[in-house]
Design a protein around this motif. Sequence first.
Motif, mmCIF file in Angstrom:
data_model
loop_
_atom_site.group_PDB
_atom_site.id
_atom_site.type_symbol
_atom_site.label_atom_id
_atom_site.label_comp_id
_atom_site.label_asym_id
_atom_site.label_seq_id
_atom_site.Cartn_x
_atom_site.Cartn_y
_atom_site.Cartn_z
ATOM 1 N N LEU A 145 0.756 -1.155 0.095
ATOM 2 C CA LEU A 145 -0.029 -0.093 0.029
ATOM 3 C C LEU A 145 0.950 1.234 -0.023
ATOM 4 O O LEU A 145 0.657 2.245 -0.702
ATOM 5 C CB LEU A 145 -0.973 -0.037 1.223
ATOM 6 C CG LEU A 145 -2.067 0.821 1.099
ATOM 7 C CD1 LEU A 145 -3.021 0.073 0.159
ATOM 8 C CD2 LEU A 145 -2.782 0.910 2.479
ATOM 9 N N ILE A 146 2.078 1.299 0.997
ATOM 10 C CA ILE A 146 2.771 2.145 0.997
ATOM 11 C C ILE A 146 3.569 2.767 -0.340
ATOM 12 O O ILE A 146 3.627 3.690 -0.956
ATOM 13 C CB ILE A 146 3.808 2.453 2.024
ATOM 14 C CG1 ILE A 146 3.107 2.287 3.360
ATOM 15 C CG2 ILE A 146 4.878 3.285 1.918
ATOM 16 C CD1 ILE A 146 3.835 1.837 4.517
ATOM 17 N N LEU A 147 4.050 1.462 -0.707
ATOM 18 C CA LEU A 147 4.799 1.637 -2.204
ATOM 19 C C LEU A 147 4.097 2.129 -3.381
ATOM 20 O O LEU A 147 4.321 3.070 -4.190
ATOM 21 C CB LEU A 147 5.454 0.459 -2.578
ATOM 22 C CG LEU A 147 6.667 -0.220 -1.647
ATOM 23 C CD1 LEU A 147 6.990 -1.780 -2.157
ATOM 24 C CD2 LEU A 147 7.844 0.541 -1.918
ATOM 25 N N LEU A 148 2.431 1.660 -3.337
ATOM 26 C CA LEU A 148 1.775 2.037 -4.309
ATOM 27 C C LEU A 148 1.549 3.709 -4.255
ATOM 28 O O LEU A 148 1.546 4.412 -4.905
ATOM 29 C CB LEU A 148 0.257 1.509 -4.235
ATOM 30 C CG LEU A 148 0.059 0.104 -5.219
ATOM 31 C CD1 LEU A 148 -1.154 -0.111 -4.951
ATOM 32 C CD2 LEU A 148 0.192 0.754 -6.461
ATOM 33 N N MET A 149 1.025 4.001 -2.952
ATOM 34 C CA MET A 149 1.090 5.612 -2.687
ATOM 35 C C MET A 149 2.194 6.394 -3.025
ATOM 36 O O MET A 149 2.008 7.414 -3.473
ATOM 37 C CB MET A 149 0.831 5.642 -1.065
ATOM 38 C CG MET A 149 -0.396 5.506 -0.554
ATOM 39 S SD MET A 149 -1.691 6.629 -1.598
ATOM 40 C CE MET A 149 -2.570 7.259 -0.301
ATOM 41 N N LEU A 150 3.500 5.625 -2.938
ATOM 42 C CA LEU A 150 4.513 6.481 -3.232
ATOM 43 C C LEU A 150 4.784 6.722 -4.786
ATOM 44 O O LEU A 150 5.299 7.430 -5.209
ATOM 45 C CB LEU A 150 5.795 5.701 -2.853
ATOM 46 C CG LEU A 150 6.040 6.088 -1.078
ATOM 47 C CD1 LEU A 150 7.181 5.225 -0.620
ATOM 48 C CD2 LEU A 150 6.116 7.446 -0.890
ATOM 49 N N VAL A 151 4.245 5.803 -5.563
ATOM 50 C CA VAL A 151 4.248 5.868 -7.009
ATOM 51 C C VAL A 151 3.119 6.964 -7.145
ATOM 52 O O VAL A 151 3.385 7.815 -8.399
ATOM 53 C CB VAL A 151 4.116 4.439 -7.589
ATOM 54 C CG1 VAL A 151 3.801 4.750 -9.116
ATOM 55 C CG2 VAL A 151 5.311 3.721 -7.526
ATOM 56 N N ILE A 152 2.046 6.969 -6.832
ATOM 57 C CA ILE A 152 0.895 7.639 -7.245
ATOM 58 C C ILE A 152 1.348 9.220 -6.839
ATOM 59 O O ILE A 152 0.980 10.172 -7.178
ATOM 60 C CB ILE A 152 -0.505 7.342 -6.555
ATOM 61 C CG1 ILE A 152 -0.486 6.030 -7.243
ATOM 62 C CG2 ILE A 152 -1.226 8.234 -6.741
ATOM 63 C CD1 ILE A 152 -1.592 5.254 -6.495
ATOM 64 N N LEU A 153 1.953 9.384 -5.513
ATOM 65 C CA LEU A 153 1.993 10.715 -5.206
ATOM 66 C C LEU A 153 2.519 11.636 -6.035
ATOM 67 O O LEU A 153 1.922 12.858 -6.121
ATOM 68 C CB LEU A 153 2.944 10.760 -3.652
ATOM 69 C CG LEU A 153 3.038 11.944 -2.679
ATOM 70 C CD1 LEU A 153 1.276 11.952 -2.161
ATOM 71 C CD2 LEU A 153 3.662 11.814 -1.467
ATOM 72 N N PRO A 154 3.745 11.372 -6.712
ATOM 73 C CA PRO A 154 4.433 12.446 -7.495
ATOM 74 C C PRO A 154 3.265 12.913 -8.623
ATOM 75 O O PRO A 154 3.121 13.922 -9.130
ATOM 76 C CB PRO A 154 5.410 11.761 -8.168
ATOM 77 C CG PRO A 154 6.045 10.812 -7.190
ATOM 78 C CD PRO A 154 4.362 10.162 -6.367
ATOM 79 N N PHE A 155 2.489 11.846 -8.944
ATOM 80 C CA PHE A 155 1.561 12.004 -10.076
ATOM 81 C C PHE A 155 0.485 13.178 -9.825
ATOM 82 O O PHE A 155 -0.061 13.675 -10.539
ATOM 83 C CB PHE A 155 0.895 10.660 -10.473
ATOM 84 C CG PHE A 155 -0.506 10.736 -11.335
ATOM 85 C CD1 PHE A 155 -0.236 10.941 -12.642
ATOM 86 C CD2 PHE A 155 -1.663 10.762 -10.729
ATOM 87 C CE1 PHE A 155 -1.424 11.156 -13.380
ATOM 88 C CE2 PHE A 155 -2.774 10.682 -11.426
ATOM 89 C CZ PHE A 155 -2.493 10.893 -12.867
ATOM 90 N N TRP A 156 0.293 13.165 -8.506
ATOM 91 C CA TRP A 156 -0.794 14.098 -8.008
ATOM 92 C C TRP A 156 -0.334 15.560 -8.117
ATOM 93 O O TRP A 156 -0.839 16.519 -7.674
ATOM 94 C CB TRP A 156 -1.335 13.885 -6.551
ATOM 95 C CG TRP A 156 -2.072 12.698 -6.422
ATOM 96 C CD1 TRP A 156 -1.719 11.321 -6.644
ATOM 97 C CD2 TRP A 156 -3.493 12.636 -6.346
ATOM 98 N NE1 TRP A 156 -2.721 10.385 -6.629
ATOM 99 C CE2 TRP A 156 -3.932 10.947 -6.404
ATOM 100 C CE3 TRP A 156 -4.619 13.394 -6.249
ATOM 101 C CZ2 TRP A 156 -5.210 10.491 -6.391
ATOM 102 C CZ3 TRP A 156 -5.866 12.762 -6.051
ATOM 103 C CH2 TRP A 156 -6.256 11.413 -6.247
ATOM 104 N N THR A 157 0.894 15.612 -7.749
ATOM 105 C CA THR A 157 1.746 17.023 -7.628
ATOM 106 C C THR A 157 1.705 17.545 -9.008
ATOM 107 O O THR A 157 1.733 16.854 -9.993
ATOM 108 C CB THR A 157 2.983 16.993 -7.079
ATOM 109 O OG1 THR A 157 4.031 16.312 -7.840
ATOM 110 C CG2 THR A 157 3.034 16.371 -5.515
ATOM 111 N N SER A 158 2.069 18.802 -8.957
ATOM 112 C CA SER A 158 2.002 19.513 -10.293
ATOM 113 C C SER A 158 2.789 18.965 -11.438
ATOM 114 O O SER A 158 4.457 18.815 -11.193
ATOM 115 C CB SER A 158 2.239 21.103 -10.259
ATOM 116 O OG SER A 158 2.264 21.528 -11.588
ATOM 117 N N PHE A 159 2.441 18.472 -12.616
ATOM 118 C CA PHE A 159 3.387 18.046 -13.801
ATOM 119 C C PHE A 159 4.132 19.192 -14.178
ATOM 120 O O PHE A 159 5.359 18.889 -14.460
ATOM 121 C CB PHE A 159 2.248 17.818 -14.922
ATOM 122 C CG PHE A 159 2.655 17.560 -16.144
ATOM 123 C CD1 PHE A 159 3.486 16.214 -16.437
ATOM 124 C CD2 PHE A 159 2.474 18.559 -17.171
ATOM 125 C CE1 PHE A 159 3.989 16.064 -17.816
ATOM 126 C CE2 PHE A 159 3.161 18.452 -18.403
ATOM 127 C CZ PHE A 159 3.812 17.182 -18.566
#
Lengths: 333, 287
Positions: A145-159
């Motif tokens: 769960l944490i590893l998945l979150m860590l992949v997704i997190l940058p995607f949520w920040t500004s491109f």
Amino acid sequence: MRDPTAAPQYQGLLVRVWRWLAGLVFWSRVQGIARTLRGRMLVALVPTLWLLLFFLVPFLLVFKISLAESVLAQPPFTAIMHWSGEALLELRLNLANYLLLLEDTLYISAYLNSIRIAAISSVFTLLVGYPMALGIARARNTARLILLMLVILPFWTSFLIRVYAWIGILKNNGLLNNLLLTLGLIKQPLPMLHSDFAVFVGIVYSYLPFMVLPLYSTLVKIDQSLIEAAEDLGCRPLSAFWKVIFPLSLPGVTAGTMLVFIPAVGEFVIPDLLGGPDSLMIGKILWSEFFTNRDWPVASAIAVVMLLFLVVPMVIFQRSQEKALDEDGRGRR
Amino acid sequence: MRLKRRSWLSLGLMGLGYAFLYGPIASLVVFSFNKSRLVTVWGGFSTQWYGELFRNRQILAAAWLSLKIAALNASFAVALGLFAGLALARFGRFRGRSLLAGMISAPLVMPDVIIGLSILLLFVVMQQLTGWPETRGMTTILIAHVTFSAAYVTVIVQSRLVDMDIAMEEAAMDLGARPWKVFMLITLPVISPALLAGWLLAFTLSLDDLVIASFVSGPGATTLPMVVYSSVRLGVSPVINALATLILLVVTGGIVVAGVVMHRREGNARRKITPVGAGRRAVEDRV
């Protein structure tokens, strides 16, 4: 002998009765359908109409305006249809924009360059993303769960800001050059910014989550006992990977690659901020035709041709998407 | 032994992947506290760029506009995405299904420049025909954003609905609940984490968009990405680093809070009504 003048009256009555009956039947059918499907129809109709109006119709307009001429006016294109005289519809199609795309080698080379850069970046994204997805799929519950979150997190920040970060890293007096100079690996700063290399890095970096997530969701579904069986039968880990895991993960590979490749072909921000002046990508050309030259018809023609290039990959993507959801549903029921 | 070596290799590769993801972000944050104007040479700790950021009226106004558009966009997109997701996941094969499915998956991959150009042309033609929209600005940006972010929400909602155990809905209907009641009492609570995820995703998609907004915006409507873009084109500036750090902070905070809320809700939901695994794919559903 019937009176010939009576016939119209008689017919008129018949027609009226017929209409009334048909109306009754029609209305009762409408009511019946409405009763059973009222909620459902509305639910499906609202998004369909919205997307028709704001997504599909605009593409037809792009096609229409690609056939117009550019003029200095507001809006800056000519009408391709207009009424001349009484009821004569005059259709004036102008193929000059398409001919321009064919004649000027700038456009052709930009198309080919975009496809080349998008393809190479997709392969690199796959190479970086696959081990990550595999690692996540193999992790235990909480870690996963944490590893998945860590992949997704940058995607949520500004491109935009993530692309901006690479300017500071790649430029001549940037972090990477400073590091390499201090380590003594290079004597002079490498010109990394404003090159194809920088565009590759930017695309791989920005689109990595789009690759990892579909890969992960196919990898996590692979039955672990298949791999154990392969190893019990004497398969070495590496060949077990190539013979069992990789083929089973192909749907994820397809989805991830398409999710990177298709938008990367038309990417504007990354080549504009990180790319060099000589390596042109078609998204950037469309942008400058539109904003700098204010030539809307040529920009539209560029978009139409780009869409033609992308139709096949898009169909592949849609098929894979549908299939994945179908299998998901079946597997769970 | 063999197994162990392999796992070390894959762990190492995975670690490199994560370093690649987070290195640039870390560098952004670190250099936002740099005293020197040069973004890449360390000149001592300072928070002066944050002060400068909060004195920059242009950035603040653009940020406020972007936040307004993002919040409205997220709410509309969730409503539209919920409808489309329900239609695609629950209505079987209805007429127009493949049209809807195609129009949902196309915006996910369609290059931004094409979406932006096409919807701008729609607004221009609509204005010629009907007089609306008189000027382009917040409303047109909002419509364009809802159109593409609804597609993302739909995918999230649809995969959660497909994932969900349909037996629960069937049981409720067998016990005499009307479709509307089934939806309110069973379906909606189970998919609510997906709706929350969809709202957050639509919010960030809108907050992040430069290309589409640039096409459909008009005079007086400058969003945050437009300001950032024009400033970045002129060169790197520590003020942008400070802005990036704040965005990161807010987004990370939002995600963590949402994650905790969803986790709790899911725990509760599982205890109350869900048999097995109704919320297993909370995270991977997001794209």
